[in-house]
Motif scaffolding. Structure first.
Motif, PDB file in Angstrom:
ATOM      1  N   ALA A  62      -4.562  -1.593  -3.757  1.00  0.00           N
ATOM      2  CA  ALA A  62      -4.333  -0.235  -3.250  1.00  0.00           C
ATOM      3  C   ALA A  62      -5.013  -0.048  -1.893  1.00  0.00           C
ATOM      4  O   ALA A  62      -4.438   0.553  -0.980  1.00  0.00           O
ATOM      5  CB  ALA A  62      -4.837   0.803  -4.247  1.00  0.00           C
ATOM      6  N   GLY A  63      -6.210  -0.584  -1.743  1.00  0.00           N
ATOM      7  CA  GLY A  63      -6.917  -0.501  -0.459  1.00  0.00           C
ATOM      8  C   GLY A  63      -6.229  -1.314   0.623  1.00  0.00           C
ATOM      9  O   GLY A  63      -6.155  -0.900   1.784  1.00  0.00           O
ATOM     10  N   MET A  64      -5.719  -2.502   0.231  1.00  0.00           N
ATOM     11  CA  MET A  64      -4.976  -3.315   1.195  1.00  0.00           C
ATOM     12  C   MET A  64      -3.734  -2.560   1.681  1.00  0.00           C
ATOM     13  O   MET A  64      -3.433  -2.539   2.879  1.00  0.00           O
ATOM     14  CB  MET A  64      -4.554  -4.638   0.555  1.00  0.00           C
ATOM     15  CG  MET A  64      -5.655  -5.604   0.280  1.00  0.00           C
ATOM     16  SD  MET A  64      -4.938  -7.089  -0.506  1.00  0.00           S
ATOM     17  CE  MET A  64      -6.384  -8.013  -0.883  1.00  0.00           C
ATOM     18  N   LEU A  65      -3.020  -1.951   0.734  1.00  0.00           N
ATOM     19  CA  LEU A  65      -1.809  -1.198   1.077  1.00  0.00           C
ATOM     20  C   LEU A  65      -2.156  -0.005   1.966  1.00  0.00           C
ATOM     21  O   LEU A  65      -1.457   0.262   2.946  1.00  0.00           O
ATOM     22  CB  LEU A  65      -1.086  -0.738  -0.184  1.00  0.00           C
ATOM     23  CG  LEU A  65       0.189   0.068   0.038  1.00  0.00           C
ATOM     24  CD1 LEU A  65       1.204  -0.714   0.859  1.00  0.00           C
ATOM     25  CD2 LEU A  65       0.787   0.478  -1.311  1.00  0.00           C
ATOM     26  N   ALA A  68      -2.713  -1.331   5.435  1.00  0.00           N
ATOM     27  CA  ALA A  68      -1.453  -1.730   6.060  1.00  0.00           C
ATOM     28  C   ALA A  68      -0.645  -0.515   6.497  1.00  0.00           C
ATOM     29  O   ALA A  68      -0.060  -0.509   7.590  1.00  0.00           O
ATOM     30  CB  ALA A  68      -0.644  -2.602   5.094  1.00  0.00           C
ATOM     31  N   ARG A  69      -0.612   0.515   5.675  1.00  0.00           N
ATOM     32  CA  ARG A  69       0.145   1.723   6.032  1.00  0.00           C
ATOM     33  C   ARG A  69      -0.489   2.445   7.218  1.00  0.00           C
ATOM     34  O   ARG A  69       0.212   2.960   8.084  1.00  0.00           O
ATOM     35  CB  ARG A  69       0.254   2.654   4.823  1.00  0.00           C
ATOM     36  CG  ARG A  69       1.249   2.158   3.791  1.00  0.00           C
ATOM     37  CD  ARG A  69       1.336   3.074   2.606  1.00  0.00           C
ATOM     38  NE  ARG A  69       2.401   2.636   1.687  1.00  0.00           N
ATOM     39  CZ  ARG A  69       2.567   3.138   0.482  1.00  0.00           C
ATOM     40  NH1 ARG A  69       1.762   4.100   0.034  1.00  0.00           N
ATOM     41  NH2 ARG A  69       3.540   2.696  -0.282  1.00  0.00           N
ATOM     42  N   GLY A  75       6.056   3.191   5.525  1.00  0.00           N
ATOM     43  CA  GLY A  75       7.132   2.591   4.753  1.00  0.00           C
ATOM     44  C   GLY A  75       6.807   1.268   4.092  1.00  0.00           C
ATOM     45  O   GLY A  75       7.657   0.673   3.432  1.00  0.00           O
ATOM     46  N   LEU A  76       5.601   0.771   4.229  1.00  0.00           N
ATOM     47  CA  LEU A  76       5.245  -0.544   3.677  1.00  0.00           C
ATOM     48  C   LEU A  76       4.940  -0.478   2.187  1.00  0.00           C
ATOM     49  O   LEU A  76       4.413   0.503   1.684  1.00  0.00           O
ATOM     50  CB  LEU A  76       4.030  -1.115   4.404  1.00  0.00           C
ATOM     51  CG  LEU A  76       4.238  -1.495   5.866  1.00  0.00           C
ATOM     52  CD1 LEU A  76       2.913  -1.886   6.493  1.00  0.00           C
ATOM     53  CD2 LEU A  76       5.235  -2.627   5.993  1.00  0.00           C
ATOM     54  N   GLU A  77       5.264  -1.574   1.490  1.00  0.00           N
ATOM     55  CA  GLU A  77       4.923  -1.751   0.077  1.00  0.00           C
ATOM     56  C   GLU A  77       4.220  -3.099  -0.085  1.00  0.00           C
ATOM     57  O   GLU A  77       4.591  -4.085   0.552  1.00  0.00           O
ATOM     58  CB  GLU A  77       6.177  -1.724  -0.802  1.00  0.00           C
ATOM     59  CG  GLU A  77       6.876  -0.379  -0.839  1.00  0.00           C
ATOM     60  CD  GLU A  77       6.009   0.737  -1.409  1.00  0.00           C
ATOM     61  OE1 GLU A  77       5.201   0.464  -2.316  1.00  0.00           O
ATOM     62  OE2 GLU A  77       6.135   1.870  -0.924  1.00  0.00           O
ATOM     63  N   PHE A  78       3.215  -3.147  -0.947  1.00  0.00           N
ATOM     64  CA  PHE A  78       2.514  -4.398  -1.242  1.00  0.00           C
ATOM     65  C   PHE A  78       3.450  -5.293  -2.067  1.00  0.00           C
ATOM     66  O   PHE A  78       3.981  -4.864  -3.083  1.00  0.00           O
ATOM     67  CB  PHE A  78       1.236  -4.108  -2.039  1.00  0.00           C
ATOM     68  CG  PHE A  78       0.449  -5.322  -2.407  1.00  0.00           C
ATOM     69  CD1 PHE A  78      -0.449  -5.874  -1.516  1.00  0.00           C
ATOM     70  CD2 PHE A  78       0.607  -5.918  -3.649  1.00  0.00           C
ATOM     71  CE1 PHE A  78      -1.190  -6.994  -1.853  1.00  0.00           C
ATOM     72  CE2 PHE A  78      -0.123  -7.038  -3.998  1.00  0.00           C
ATOM     73  CZ  PHE A  78      -1.024  -7.577  -3.095  1.00  0.00           C
ATOM     74  N   ILE A 102       5.172  -8.275   6.631  1.00  0.00           N
ATOM     75  CA  ILE A 102       4.068  -8.577   7.528  1.00  0.00           C
ATOM     76  C   ILE A 102       2.932  -9.180   6.704  1.00  0.00           C
ATOM     77  O   ILE A 102       2.588  -8.655   5.645  1.00  0.00           O
ATOM     78  CB  ILE A 102       3.597  -7.324   8.296  1.00  0.00           C
ATOM     79  CG1 ILE A 102       2.493  -7.679   9.287  1.00  0.00           C
ATOM     80  CG2 ILE A 102       3.150  -6.235   7.354  1.00  0.00           C
ATOM     81  CD1 ILE A 102       2.154  -6.552  10.239  1.00  0.00           C
ATOM     82  N   PRO A 103       2.368 -10.307   7.161  1.00  0.00           N
ATOM     83  CA  PRO A 103       1.179 -10.849   6.491  1.00  0.00           C
ATOM     84  C   PRO A 103      -0.083 -10.286   7.144  1.00  0.00           C
ATOM     85  O   PRO A 103      -0.142 -10.123   8.361  1.00  0.00           O
ATOM     86  CB  PRO A 103       1.300 -12.354   6.752  1.00  0.00           C
ATOM     87  CG  PRO A 103       1.998 -12.438   8.078  1.00  0.00           C
ATOM     88  CD  PRO A 103       2.915 -11.244   8.155  1.00  0.00           C
ATOM     89  N   ILE A 104      -1.076  -9.980   6.326  1.00  0.00           N
ATOM     90  CA  ILE A 104      -2.387  -9.565   6.822  1.00  0.00           C
ATOM     91  C   ILE A 104      -3.431 -10.371   6.054  1.00  0.00           C
ATOM     92  O   ILE A 104      -3.362 -10.488   4.837  1.00  0.00           O
ATOM     93  CB  ILE A 104      -2.627  -8.057   6.634  1.00  0.00           C
ATOM     94  CG1 ILE A 104      -1.557  -7.247   7.379  1.00  0.00           C
ATOM     95  CG2 ILE A 104      -4.024  -7.668   7.112  1.00  0.00           C
ATOM     96  CD1 ILE A 104      -1.643  -5.753   7.164  1.00  0.00           C
TER      97      ILE A 104
END
Length: 193
Positions: A62-65, A68-69, A75-78, A102-104
């Motif tokens: 959830a924190g990564m998402l 990223a957002r 509009g991004l989803e994990f 997208i990779p992070i």
């Protein structure tokens, strides 16, 4: 002045009005006070650094998402991750009509706790893509027609795709060049990198 007070201290010791430990403590008291102050400053700085660092930590998927957002849009989803050597590549997908991902890269700081290590801000086709990372490739597949990944480098590696989205890490096997093929169940090439 210093000589006089020191002479008086030694005279007090000789005449029994004080002892050597008391004199020693009087002499080192300023040094002890300075050391205590420096220790308090060092502890305070360490606590402050830890508070600041903990505030910037990312907790779980959830924190990564959320990161990223904030960095790349709502509009991004994990869509999965893969870990190696204390780091995790997380994939985030956007635009269901023309999926891109997208990779992070996140550094693992503890159990399910991360910090951002590398955000290349590089969108790729989400059907099948890879990211050059560590000593190999982080590979991401969302296309349900892809049944296996064939990697030709120093050898020939075939990785079955077992779920969608699919994420894996492949470490270089010594080849001077690498080709990645995304194959259907009959071995036909769907994508090629």
């Amino acid at each position: 002045m210093w000589y006089d007070s020191r002479f008086k201290t030694y005279k007090d010791i000789r005449e029994g009005r004080t002892d050597r430990i008391t004199v020693f403590m009087e002499i080192i008291k300023p040094a002890l006070i300075i050391m205590a102050i420096l220790l308090l400053i060092a502890v305070g700085a360490d606590v402050t650094i830890n508070i600041i660092e903990n505030a910037s930590l990312i907790h779980g998927e959830a924190g990564m998402l959320e990161y990223a957002r904030q960095a790349h849009g709502d509009g991004l989803e994990f869509t999965g991750s893969v870990s190696d050597g204390g780091e995790t590549v997380a994939w985030f997908t956007a635009d269901p009509l023309n999926p891109v991902c997208i990779p992070i890269v996140f550094t693992q700081k503890g159990k399910d706790t991360y910090s951002v290590a590398n955000d290349p801000n590089s969108f790729r086709k989400a059907d099948a893509c890879n990211f050059l990372w560590h000593f190999g490739y982080a590979i991401h597949v969302e296309d349900h027609e892809i049944a296996k990944i064939q990697i030709i480098s120093g050898g020939n590696t075939v990785i079955p795709v077992t779920e969608y989205p699919f994420n894996t890490y492949w470490e270089f096997d010594g080849g001077s060049s690498t080709s990645i093929y995304y194959l259907d169940e009959n071995g036909n090439i769907i994508e090629h990198d």
